[in-house]
Design a protein around this motif. Structure first.
Motif, PDB file in Angstrom:
ATOM      1  N   LEU A  56     -31.734  20.051  16.859  1.00  0.00           N
ATOM      2  CA  LEU A  56     -31.251  18.728  17.243  1.00  0.00           C
ATOM      3  C   LEU A  56     -31.074  18.726  18.758  1.00  0.00           C
ATOM      4  CD1 LEU A  56     -28.217  16.902  15.532  1.00  0.00           C
ATOM      5  CD2 LEU A  56     -28.988  16.456  17.841  1.00  0.00           C
ATOM      6  N   GLU A  59     -32.696  13.944  22.266  1.00  0.00           N
ATOM      7  CA  GLU A  59     -33.499  13.124  23.151  1.00  0.00           C
ATOM      8  C   GLU A  59     -33.478  11.673  22.678  1.00  0.00           C
ATOM      9  OE1 GLU A  59     -34.591  15.271  20.732  1.00  0.00           O
ATOM     10  OE2 GLU A  59     -36.675  15.719  21.275  1.00  0.00           O
ATOM     11  N   SER A  62     -34.416  10.034  19.066  1.00  0.00           N
ATOM     12  CA  SER A  62     -34.576  11.007  17.981  1.00  0.00           C
ATOM     13  C   SER A  62     -33.725  10.608  16.780  1.00  0.00           C
ATOM     14  CB  SER A  62     -34.194  12.414  18.458  1.00  0.00           C
ATOM     15  OG  SER A  62     -32.847  12.458  18.878  1.00  0.00           O
ATOM     16  N   PHE A  64     -32.244  12.303  13.350  1.00  0.00           N
ATOM     17  CA  PHE A  64     -32.050  13.611  12.709  1.00  0.00           C
ATOM     18  C   PHE A  64     -31.091  13.442  11.534  1.00  0.00           C
ATOM     19  CE2 PHE A  64     -30.408  17.902  12.172  1.00  0.00           C
ATOM     20  CZ  PHE A  64     -31.530  18.689  12.397  1.00  0.00           C
ATOM     21  N   GLY A  82     -30.270  10.288  18.669  1.00  0.00           N
ATOM     22  CA  GLY A  82     -30.244  10.819  20.025  1.00  0.00           C
ATOM     23  C   GLY A  82     -30.264   9.710  21.066  1.00  0.00           C
ATOM     24  N   ARG A 110     -35.222   2.058  16.103  1.00  0.00           N
ATOM     25  CA  ARG A 110     -35.480   3.430  15.631  1.00  0.00           C
ATOM     26  C   ARG A 110     -34.613   3.755  14.423  1.00  0.00           C
ATOM     27  NH1 ARG A 110     -37.448   6.752  13.434  1.00  0.00           N
ATOM     28  NH2 ARG A 110     -37.742   8.950  13.963  1.00  0.00           N
ATOM     29  N   GLU A 342     -32.992  19.779  28.414  1.00  0.00           N
ATOM     30  CA  GLU A 342     -32.900  19.397  27.003  1.00  0.00           C
ATOM     31  C   GLU A 342     -31.929  20.281  26.245  1.00  0.00           C
ATOM     32  OE1 GLU A 342     -35.917  19.886  23.378  1.00  0.00           O
ATOM     33  OE2 GLU A 342     -36.568  18.468  24.890  1.00  0.00           O
TER      34      GLU A 342
END
Length: 573
Positions: A56, A59, A62, A64, A82, A110, A342
């Motif tokens: 994880l 970003e 993202s 998850f 993210g 998203r 990151e």
């Protein structure tokens, strides 16, 4: 007929919500706090674990999923969205981007795309953008409801999602959320028939970890401008910028390094102190905007600070910046460094030792040409035994010595692979590879280097590395000077990337007596008094600067902490 959509606005904790999925957000490089921390606790630290192993990353965009069937949650799963790095997210959200390109809109789309992809139609979410985004509750609610509404209208062609819940723990934000709802309802009136329902989530008493009092100060450089962002557990974001001259900054840094490396007499102490404070004060004023300075002054007693910076800014001696109003160096605060990338999230392990011991390996003078380093090893163990009575810090000494043939790195690696040591203390030569920094490490002898990346392969890397390491080359050419300046920061970055949670290193060569006293004081505060590493280091600096002659050898100022300053060891008994 317009499609109906029920929006529940709930006051309470998202951990108490009954839904198929609950949604929280995660910033790169930031430890869980608020709703994310509560959820992380409820699922046994799974968010932290997945972040540590880089599954994880956080970003932007993202999606998850963490199953939660065996947790204390009613939900079957946790969705972690993210948001990228908090400074860029907050800046772009506050720039009032166009409706088509807004970040909240992107995140909303998203979210719905991801939920439909895993066939989840019942979800509850936190108010995205109302904390780290720096938006007021009404702004955040308007943007989020509008984004989710548009996403449902465009993506959910089968009409599977017909309701969702926004959960807010802070009762004072509920009126703002309701205002945002009304505004979004008007904007979506041609697409959806919105209906709201207010409710209070029944709470159950659960033990939740106390969020760590940490303030992140993020710096990014664009040409001759520095962009600052401040992120805390408070619902506010401070953003400022400062124009600076690289030549002036470099000049002041060179002055500070030169004073740090000087060894004067007691008569020189007052003069050196004055010069360091003048240079450090000027550097502080040239780099930090007044608003950020005021923030530090306001919260320095109750918070630890992490300076999260781009790699191009690691050369700045943050610990030597001097606040004239407070009358202290930043290094006297509980202060840590972090390099933005990151994988920069470092929650830090907190090992619990069943036998009540922390094991430490001291590697000193492996090359055989640094008598002072060997003496540091012997004195450090003696001082730990004498000054830390009934110590729970157990010390082993590396007995190897370079004989011109054998490689000590093999023996040390075998010891480390046993996973016994939480702390590794090194005193000796260092090697920096400016082209492949991850291959930097410790110079143990000719053709024998223990490289930082080898720590990454360990099943259990040391929690903490304390390195009194100096460069092996002593040239005076421009290349040699550049390597000496970059080596401390390159080594720190290499070890942190290899999985070490806490790295303590030096910005320049430290005097033998100062190095010994500083290290012993840090260990005493960390292990005996159970202080966190930030206060252990700032406390050691404070003790070493009590004497009148402390500035004749200002080595105390040369130590840097990479990692979370609130880290501490957990010991039984």
């Amino acid at each position: 007929m317009k499609r109906p959509l029920l929006i529940r606005i709930a006051k309470g904790s998202i951990t108490d919500v009954k839904a198929t999925a609950i949604v929280v957000t995660h910033f790169q490089g930031i430890e869980p706090g608020g709703a994310e921390l509560a959820v992380d606790d409820a699922i046994g630290g799974a968010i932290t674990a997945f972040t540590r192993n880089k599954s994880l990353a956080g970003e932007l965009g993202s999606f998850f999923v963490v199953p939660s069937l065996t947790s204390r949650l009613y939900a079957q799963m946790v969705v972690v969205l993210g948001l990228g790095t908090y400074d860029i997210f907050a800046r772009r959200v506050r720039q009032k981007e166009s409706e088509e390109g807004g970040l909240i809109r992107q995140v909303g789309f998203r979210l719905i795309e991801g939920l439909l992809g895993i066939n989840v139609t019942d979800f509850s979410t936190v108010l995205i953008g109302g904390g780290g985004g720096g938006l007021n509750a009404d702004e955040a609610a308007f943007l989020l409801i509008q984004a989710i509404g548009e996403a449902i209208s465009r993506l959910d062609h089968e009409g599977r999602i017909h309701e969702f819940t926004i959960v807010e723990f802070d009762e004072g934000k509920i009126p703002g959320i309701l205002m945002g709802y009304e505004k979004a309802k008007k904007n979506l009136k041609d697409k959806l028939d919105l209906e709201k329902k207010e409710l209070t989530v029944p709470s159950e008493k659960k033990e939740v970890s106390k969020p760590q009092n940490i303030i992140y100060i993020s710096l990014r450089r664009e040409g001759e401008e520095l962009f600052f962002s401040v992120f805390t557990d408070k619902a506010q974001v401070v953003m400022e910028k400062k124009t600076f001259s690289s030549d002036t900054i470099r000049g002041l840094i060179s002055e500070l390094r030169s004073y740090g490396e000087k060894k004067g007499t007691s008569r020189d102490s007052a003069h050196i102190e004055s010069e360091i404070k003048n240079s450090g004060g000027a550097l502080y004023g040239l780099i930090f905007p007044p608003g950020i300075q005021n923030y530090i002054r306001r919260y320095h007693e109750e918070y630890s600070f992490i300076i999260s910076m781009e790699r191009s800014l690691v050369y700045i001696p943050w610990e030597l910046l001097y606040d004239r109003d407070l009358g202290i160096f930043l290094g006297k605060l509980s202060l840590g460094r972090q390099i933005i990338r990151e994988e920069s999230f470092l929650k830090g392990r907190e090992p619990y030792s069943e036998d009540g011991e922390i094991n430490m390996l001291i590697i000193a003078n492996p090359s055989g040409d640094l008598d002072a380093a060997k003496k540091e090893e012997e004195d450090l163990k003696k001082l730990i035994q004498n000054h830390i009575p009934n110590s729970r810090l157990k010390v082993d000494l590396w007995s190897g010595l370079w004989d011109g043939k054998s490689k000590q790195s093999l023996g040390i690696i075998k010891l480390l692979y046993a996973g016994k040591y939480e702390i590794v203390h090194y005193s000796g030569h260092a090697f920096y590879d400016e082209f492949e920094p991850h291959k930097s490490g410790w110079f143990l002898g000719e053709n024998d280097i223990l490289r930082a990346f080898e720590f990454q392969n360990l099943p259990r890397p040391p929690v903490m590395v304390f390195a009194n390491a100096c460069e092996s080359g002593k040239g005076s050419s421009k290349d040699d000077i550049k390597i000496r300046e970059e080596l401390p920061y390159g080594l720190a970055d290499a070890f942190i990337q290899a999985g070490v949670d806490i790295y303590i290193g030096t910005a320049w060569r430290i005097g033998d007596e100062t190095a010994k006293e500083f290290a012993t004081t840090v260990y005493k505060k960390l292990i005996v008094y159970n202080k966190d590493i930030g206060h252990s280091i700032s406390g050691a600096r404070g003790e070493l600067t009590k004497g009148f002659t402390s500035f004749s050898d200002p080595g105390w100022a040369g130590y840097m902490l990479y990692g979370t300053p609130s880290f501490r060891f957990l010991l039984s008994g």
